[in-house]
Design a protein around this motif. Sequence first.
Motif: not given
Length: 959
Positions: A615-618, A622-625
């Motif tokens: 889930y880290s990449s998601c 979702a929240f940082f990119k």
Amino acid sequence: MGGGSRGGTAVSGVGQPGRRGPARPVDGAERPTEPGGGGAPGGPGGDGHRGGEGAEAHGLSNIEAEYVFEMNENQQSLSSRETSFLISEEPVSAKRFNLFLRRRLMFKKDEQSKDSIFFRDGIRQIDFVLSYVDDIKKEAELKAERRKEFEQNLRKTGLELEIEDKRNSEDGRTYFVKIHAPWEVLVTYAEVLGIKMPIKESDIPPAENIPFSYMLGPLKLPKNVRHPRPEYFTAQFTRHRQELFLIEDESSFFPSSMRNRIVYYILSRCPFGIEDGKKKFGIERLLTSNTYSSAYPLHDGQYWKPSEPPNPVNERYILFQNWARFSYFYKEQPLDLVRNYFGEKIAMYFVFLGFYTEMLSFAAIVGLACFIYGLLSMHSNSNSSEICDPTIGGQIIMCPLCDQVCDYWRLNTTCLASKISHLFDNESTVFFAIFMGIWVTLFLEFWKQRQARMEYEWDLVDFEEEQQQLQLRPEFEAMCKQRKMNAVTKEMEPYMPLWSRLPWYFLSGATVTFWMALVIACMVAVIVYRLSVFATFASFMESEASFKHVKSFLTPQIATSLSGSCLNFIVILILNFIYEKISVWITKMEIPRTYQEYESSLTLKMFLFQFVNFYSSCFYVAFFKGKFVGYPGKYTYLFHAWRSEECDPGGCLIELTAQLTIIMTGKQIFGNVKEAIYPMVLNWWRRRKARTNSEKLYSRWEQDHDLETFGSLGLFYEYLETVTQFGFVTLFVASFPLAPLLALLNNIIEIRVDAWKLTTQYRRPVAAKAHSIGVWQDILYGMAVLSVATNAFIVAFTSDIIPRLVYYYAYSTDDTEPMRGYVNDSLSTFLIADFPNHTAPSEKRDFVTCRYRDYRYPPDHDQKYFHNMQYWHVLAAKMTFIIVMEHIVFLVKFLLAWMIPDVPKVVLDRIKREKLMTVKILHDFELHKLKENLKISSNELAKQVLIQENKAQLANSAV
């Protein structure tokens, strides 16, 4: 008492009708034969008669009888009954098989079927099989001594053993020890384990059919498959009250799954000697040291055909026909039959997977409706229309997406991407996010009800914990040097102080932390890859004329995102494979006290890692990119080298969708292929190395020996896979409404793949009880709560819904088309002359300004490039939405959890009825027994009184 158990008297068939209990052991049948040691006159574990006599008794020809007699005279090991297991149906070439196999082919097939699950006497059922091979290493004598001691101790517990010499095995080097539990052993350990058995057929009517149940007729299985045995009132078995229980036939009273569970309990506690001053015991230690190569219960028979008498009904064949075939994907599961054959623990997994799949169908329908809405409204969407319009989007010059190499670009080049983004980023996104928050609550509450119903039906009411799970692990007992009194049982038991295990706990925590940090590092490496290759993609696609036709849908952002997602998925699989091995090893080093502690510790380690790994990449997308990019002339840089990634002008939601789709779909496809292909290839290779390449030529225990082992952690990985998928479906579902549909399709296949591999590709697992899905239920609850927050943040910060609503209600100036002008309003202006030299494009252009996605003041403002008021309005609206959505969903969750009882009223009423009836039956039984005892006592008293009176009369007459 119990929950209407269908697991009582095995009415499905018995080995030999009319027999009550096993025959007495034949002389010699219990004598072990170690490599190089002596055996019974008729062979190792043989029947004790001469080969010629056996041949005559079985009706062989004179030539065959002479051959058998000569063979036994010379080798003193092979009886005619041993050879009858391995008869070929067709003549075969002498060149293909060795001499020892050709001898077996000379005997008649009708002596005993190769699929027999009985000892050579045809009466005693094989409950468990151990196998081992000759060891030529220096530890051969030690292992032989261990086996001899272990088997002697097994006999002392009452088990009966029969040994097949290696010359009877297909590879010519494997010994097989067949184990049978006689009636006395079964009743003793049934009482020890607190097993509930039937005392009376239940008089409670079955549950009423739900409305419109006739419409579900095509999905139903035949009644004799769904409910193979009637329901009973049950009570804990006790050998001193056997008359109370419905014992029609001792040989079939205990089902085969119950028998192998009892035998495994004995095997796991049986000692095999004292080494280094410590008492050694348990089959698991012998398997670890390769003293035995395998230990397993037998399947009922071959899965592709029913069994032949005298074997009992082949439940494996029934399961394959009605459960493990892919053509039955739309049918319900025969859960009672699965429970009878594999035990409650495995059956509970399939109940959970089936119920989860049923509930996914509702979420899939709603998600598909939201997707169709986005599809139908895609062309009428004003935002994508403005972006695609040459007079609007074609005239908007966007700032370069990377330093120096990238050029300015026009907004309408992202026309197709903006339309695709609308599929998942539209008005229905908010509705679906709220719906899934409620769906998760309904799923978990209804699952508690379904679980309670299964506890009732499977006799698990008042079930605390499986004794097998709460038993001390042999590894723990072997390492303990101290003993301590148990506060509950008041018995002395092995004890290990906390300080002696503390270093391993620290090592375990450090290992898990290190690997989670490694996952984060790998994710950062993938981000660096995306940043470093973006400029290459951009310049290459700009310069190559061949890419002119694909640039409309394959932009540099999408190309970088897709390649990065695929690379990230490969890294995830590699890390997961390595960590699985390490986590199992480190958990063993912690020396957990019980099997339950072992599973809980491993579950925590594996889930924490998988959560971060998958889930880290998601979470990043979702929240940082795109959230900390800066603005032209003052961009933020990763490690002062790579410019932070920007989202597409349509938002990051489409990239989150792509990331989620690749990881989720890739994991599911890889998992199903691995589960189906891996055991099949291993089994094929194992048979290929055997003397023959056909199951038609060797015995039941050899066929099962060549299958793959399911293992004690097999079910653990199945739950882990399902819970990981549950995370994809709930945590990020606002970005991808089709996730429940993909999960539904996968689970329909998963159920049949799991059923197929358990029925055909794996040895039969040892049966075990479980009244719930255990610690996984707590994990599901935690993920359900977290999913409300993640979906609220996705809608607020990743989706473009909130900025559009703020523009619609606060900034729109067109009453007829309120959303007209939104694209221009969402883009800020930057003066090209303000670009630093190291970031400006190398080629000079005639443009004065360029646009970028943000809410900042223009260059001619006093506070140029600072956030404007609209930015703060949008931020306030986002935070308000998160608070409102979370409170609404949590309020509904609380109300639903309060309104829906954990145990349905109808189940509670049935439980109360059964408790009442069980107490009454026990009371009547004890009362009847007391009356009989009193009657006997009164008769004896009357006789004594009569004798005394006669004596008195004789004395008086004498006087």
